[in-house]
Design a protein around this motif. Structure first.
Motif, short mmCIF file in Angstrom:
data_model
loop_
_atom_site.label_atom_id
_atom_site.label_comp_id
_atom_site.label_asym_id
_atom_site.label_seq_id
_atom_site.Cartn_x
_atom_site.Cartn_y
_atom_site.Cartn_z
N ARG A 116 8.83 -11.70 -4.19
CA ARG A 116 9.64 -10.63 -4.75
C ARG A 116 9.07 -9.26 -4.34
NH1 ARG A 116 9.67 -14.37 -9.21
NH2 ARG A 116 7.84 -13.32 -10.12
N THR A 117 9.94 -8.38 -3.88
CA THR A 117 9.52 -7.03 -3.52
C THR A 117 9.09 -6.26 -4.77
OG1 THR A 117 10.98 -6.96 -1.61
CG2 THR A 117 10.27 -4.83 -2.49
N VAL A 118 8.01 -5.49 -4.65
CA VAL A 118 7.47 -4.72 -5.77
C VAL A 118 7.64 -3.23 -5.46
CG1 VAL A 118 5.43 -4.14 -7.12
CG2 VAL A 118 5.82 -6.51 -6.39
N VAL A 119 8.32 -2.49 -6.37
CA VAL A 119 8.52 -1.05 -6.23
C VAL A 119 8.01 -0.38 -7.51
CG1 VAL A 119 10.18 0.81 -5.87
CG2 VAL A 119 10.54 -1.41 -4.77
N ILE A 120 6.99 0.47 -7.40
CA ILE A 120 6.39 1.13 -8.57
C ILE A 120 6.30 2.62 -8.28
CG2 ILE A 120 4.34 1.35 -10.01
CD1 ILE A 120 3.81 -1.62 -9.56
N GLY A 121 7.01 3.42 -9.06
CA GLY A 121 7.01 4.87 -8.86
C GLY A 121 5.72 5.54 -9.29
N ASP A 122 5.10 5.06 -10.37
CA ASP A 122 3.86 5.65 -10.87
C ASP A 122 3.02 4.53 -11.48
OD1 ASP A 122 1.79 7.05 -12.03
OD2 ASP A 122 3.06 8.58 -12.95
N VAL A 123 1.88 4.24 -10.91
CA VAL A 123 1.08 3.10 -11.37
C VAL A 123 0.56 3.32 -12.78
CG1 VAL A 123 0.42 2.48 -9.02
CG2 VAL A 123 -1.02 4.07 -10.31
N THR A 166 -8.12 1.70 -10.52
CA THR A 166 -8.49 0.98 -9.30
C THR A 166 -7.54 1.33 -8.16
OG1 THR A 166 -9.34 -0.84 -10.65
CG2 THR A 166 -8.94 -1.30 -8.32
N LEU A 167 -6.23 1.39 -8.46
CA LEU A 167 -5.26 1.73 -7.44
C LEU A 167 -5.40 3.19 -7.00
CD1 LEU A 167 -2.24 -0.15 -8.97
CD2 LEU A 167 -3.17 -0.58 -6.70
N GLU A 168 -5.62 4.09 -7.94
CA GLU A 168 -5.77 5.49 -7.57
C GLU A 168 -7.03 5.73 -6.77
OE1 GLU A 168 -4.50 8.64 -10.35
OE2 GLU A 168 -4.16 7.01 -11.79
N ALA A 169 -8.03 4.87 -6.94
CA ALA A 169 -9.26 4.99 -6.14
C ALA A 169 -8.99 4.79 -4.66
CB ALA A 169 -10.31 4.00 -6.64
N VAL A 170 -7.92 4.05 -4.35
CA VAL A 170 -7.54 3.86 -2.94
C VAL A 170 -6.27 4.66 -2.62
CG1 VAL A 170 -8.67 1.63 -2.72
CG2 VAL A 170 -6.30 1.73 -3.53
N SER A 171 -6.03 5.76 -3.41
CA SER A 171 -4.91 6.68 -3.17
C SER A 171 -3.56 6.00 -3.22
CB SER A 171 -5.08 7.39 -1.82
OG SER A 171 -6.27 8.14 -1.80
N ALA A 172 -3.40 5.04 -4.16
CA ALA A 172 -2.11 4.35 -4.32
C ALA A 172 -1.54 4.69 -5.69
CB ALA A 172 -2.27 2.85 -4.15
N ARG A 173 -1.09 5.94 -5.86
CA ARG A 173 -0.48 6.34 -7.13
C ARG A 173 0.95 5.80 -7.22
NH1 ARG A 173 -0.89 10.82 -10.70
NH2 ARG A 173 0.42 10.27 -12.48
N THR A 174 1.58 5.62 -6.06
CA THR A 174 2.92 5.01 -6.00
C THR A 174 2.92 4.00 -4.86
OG1 THR A 174 5.29 5.47 -5.84
CG2 THR A 174 3.87 6.76 -4.43
N LEU A 175 3.74 2.94 -4.99
CA LEU A 175 3.68 1.91 -3.95
C LEU A 175 4.99 1.15 -3.83
CD1 LEU A 175 3.33 -1.16 -5.40
CD2 LEU A 175 1.14 -0.15 -6.01
N VAL A 176 5.22 0.65 -2.61
CA VAL A 176 6.27 -0.32 -2.33
C VAL A 176 5.63 -1.45 -1.53
CG1 VAL A 176 8.45 -0.79 -1.17
CG2 VAL A 176 8.10 1.41 -2.30
#
Length: 652
Positions: free
Chosen positions: A586-593, A605-615
């Motif tokens: 399933r595709t994952v779309v997250i506007g703000d972690v 943990t996600l922001e530590a790798v600069s992933a505040r938003t992701l697809v």
């Protein structure tokens, strides 16, 4: 009886004795003391100049002195001061009082506090100036107003700039004059007007004629001009010159007529009635405002009969209250003796006799016709402007800059927005007025503040095409100064156009890469780079998933300048509860972690790798997720645009 009535009236009055040194006050009523906050011992025996102060106009003082010197009547508005120094605007009447032999005995003065009327005039003037500035600043758009038959009734500066004719040349001419001969032959102008009446508006994207015979490509809209009662009164055609950019969206701005009025105060009409309501006395000022040349024409007439409709019942009730020793008050309409309709604010009070019982009735009527007319015109003007701006399909903003202690512009505040703004931005208009753009759109780019700051500081309009990253939307528009730290913006959303251009450029670039690239890794990196630039994100890459569905390996990825790479080995479950979605394909779309329940606990943990938003788009082979295409950015982002998500899926 008359002095008792004067003492009880709500109109401040004084008498001075010019036969004594310095023309002192010898009589004042209670209303004058209430108005000035002085005690009677502080007033009687003094010259009226004690009411003057720092705000008193010297030229008005000179006019008063001249009238006293010439023994003539004078009505003038002058700034006086109360006992505590508070200024107020005084509608002053002064006049000489002669005895039967023509000798000057007294001078009479009456005062009315008209400070609020001055504030209302200033508020109306500011409102009209603001609306005029907005209308005159829309020089980039032609706005043509016609009557119901299609004849031009108004023509703005933008129409003159784009088409060449001025308003006087076009007023009364048919709108067909700006259409090409081909369109006139087919009756296109009439078709547009018929479509407006049928569907509410008609789009206009076609060639039009200038005064010099040249042609330009216009993009715009025609709508119905309706009155406050909803009736159709004509048409409003708004368009812009898009000869060089025919795919750009239209800009429409409505036309309106500015309402002007001046509020003025007049003297109260003071009357004495008998207990049955018959007129026994009317003041001179009352006779003037009621347009009564000879009081004998109405003496003895029943006062309640002057009032119309509900006013008659209110007058009878107020009269009954005064007979019972109480105060009656109402507002109503009554015609002057010459038949001119006026609105009045009326206070009716008893005049008590020696036995403490009412023996006469005092009625004081203040002319409020101008105030009511002002309020109605102001409401009509605001409703008319609001109706025109609400018909715009473009977003419209009035903003006001915010400065820090050094005077530098650091933000701007929403003063007004139209309904189209809410549709284009995705935020309810009622939630933004009074708030700053940084509050309404957290993380908004500094350019959205800096460029509008330049408009205010330089007084020069600007045209822009720019993205609001957190909304993932592109906008094109024009900002123009309104004065006093304010500016206006007319804009439209061009996200699909910008993304289409980016996709087209990306596909061309990708084709070039395919012709020059050798291996699949190079092709994947080229696709990632193109996808990253199209979406305007910081990082795009491709990682393989181990047979256990847990291990995740990234060999290489594309990153924007100064954005960190994600190359390395990872455990998928360390980065949120969405790992199971990926394993299930399933595709994952997250506007703000920080906000999504699947990643809120692991947001740090996600922001530590600069992933505040992701697809994350899983690649499934033989029923198992074998790889994941990922898109990251270090700021929150709305991924509601289907084209954005489909771009990521198509690249995978």
């Amino acid at each position: 009886m008359l002095f008792s009535a004067v003492d009880k009236t709500g109109l401040p009055m004084i008498l001075t004795d010019p036969n004594q040194d310095d023309d002192p006050i010898v009589f004042t009523n209670r209303a004058f003391l209430d108005l000035t906050d002085y005690g009677i011992d502080e007033v009687v025996g003094r010259n009226c100049r004690f009411l003057q102060g720092p705000a008193t106009e010297p030229n008005h003082v000179d006019e008063i002195r001249a009238a006293l010197r010439d023994n003539r009547d004078l009505t003038i508005e002058i700034t006086n001061h109360r006992r505590d120094g508070t200024p107020f605007v005084n509608a002053l009447f002064i006049g000489p009082v002669f005895d039967g032999e023509g000798r000057l005995r007294y001078r009479f003065g009456s005062q009315i506090d008209v400070t609020e009327a001055h504030r209302n005039r200033r508020r109306l003037a500011e409102s009209e100036a603001r609306q005029r500035a907005i209308f005159d600043s829309a020089s980039e758009m032609a706005i043509v107003v016609t009557d119901a038959a299609g004849k031009v009734t108004d023509w703005n500066v933008g129409a003159e700039r784009i088409l060449g004719w001025n308003a006087e040349e076009m007023r009364g001419q048919t709108i067909e004059r700006i259409f090409t001969p081909e369109d006139r032959a087919t009756g296109r102008a009439r078709e547009e007007m018929a479509l407006v009446l049928d569907e509410g508006h008609a789009e206009d994207m076609r060639w039009h004629l200038r005064k010099d015979g040249g042609r330009f490509y216009a993009v715009g809209d025609m709508t119905s001009l309706r009155g406050l009662d909803g009736t159709h009164q004509g048409f409003v055609k708004a368009f812009s010159d898009r000869t060089q950019e025919r795919n750009a969206a239209t800009k429409e701005q409505a036309d309106a007529e500015f309402m002007r009025s001046v509020l003025a105060s007049s003297a109260d009409c003071i009357k004495v009635l008998d207990l049955d309501g018959g007129l026994t006395f009317m003041s001179e000022g009352g006779r003037k405002v009621m347009e009564v040349s000879d009081f004998n024409h109405i003496k003895g007439c029943p006062w309640p009969s002057f009032w119309q409709g509900r006013g008659n019942a209110d007058a009878l009730a107020a009269l009954a209250a005064a007979r019972d020793g109480r105060i009656g008050h109402f507002q109503g309409r009554a015609d002057t003796f010459l038949g001119n309709a006026k609105w009045w604010d009326v206070q009716v009070t008893p005049i008590f006799g020696p036995d403490g019982r009412p023996e006469r009735i005092l009625s004081v009527s203040r002319d409020i016709t101008e105030r009511r007319s002002f309020e109605e015109r102001l409401a009509t003007s605001e409703a008319h402007w609001r109706g025109l701006f609400e018909r715009l399909s473009e977003g419209f903003v009035v903003g006001e800059v915010v400065r820090d202690t050094t005077g530098r512009i650091t933000d701007w505040r929403y003063v007004d927005v139209n309904s189209a703004w809410g549709r284009l931005v995705g935020i309810a208009p009622a939630d933004v007025v009074g708030r700053t753009v940084r509050e309404v759109i957290p993380g908004v780019e500094d350019a959205w503040v800096d460029e509008f700051a330049d408009v205010v500081e330089t007084g020069e309009p600007v045209t822009f095409v720019r993205q609001v990253g957190t909304l993932a939307r592109w906008y094109e528009g024009r900002a123009f100064p309104l004065g006093s730290g304010r500016f206006g913006v007319i804009f439209m959303e061009v996200t699909e156009r910008v993304q289409a251009d980016a996709r087209r450029s990306g596909l061309l670039e990708f084709g070039e890469r395919l012709r020059s690239a050798i291996g699949t890794d190079a092709i994947a990196m080229a696709a990632s780079a193109i996808l990253g630039r199209v979406l305007g994100v910081g990082r795009v890459g491709y990682g393989t998933v181990g047979p256990d569905g847990e291990g995740f390996v990234v060999e290489e990825d594309w990153t924007a300048p100064d954005f960190p790479t994600l190359a390395g080995r990872y455990r998928m479950d360390d980065y949120g509860l969405y790992a199971e979605d990926l394993r299930q394909g399933r595709t994952v779309v997250i506007g703000d972690v920080r906000e999504d329940p699947r990643t809120a606990a692991s947001a740090a943990t996600l922001e530590a790798v600069s992933a505040r938003t992701l697809v994350n788009v899983p690649i499934v082979e033989k029923g198992r997720t074998v790889a994941v295409l990922y898109v990251n950015d270090d700021r929150p982002r709305s991924w509601g645009n289907r084209r954005s998500r489909s771009s990521a899926r198509s690249q995978s």
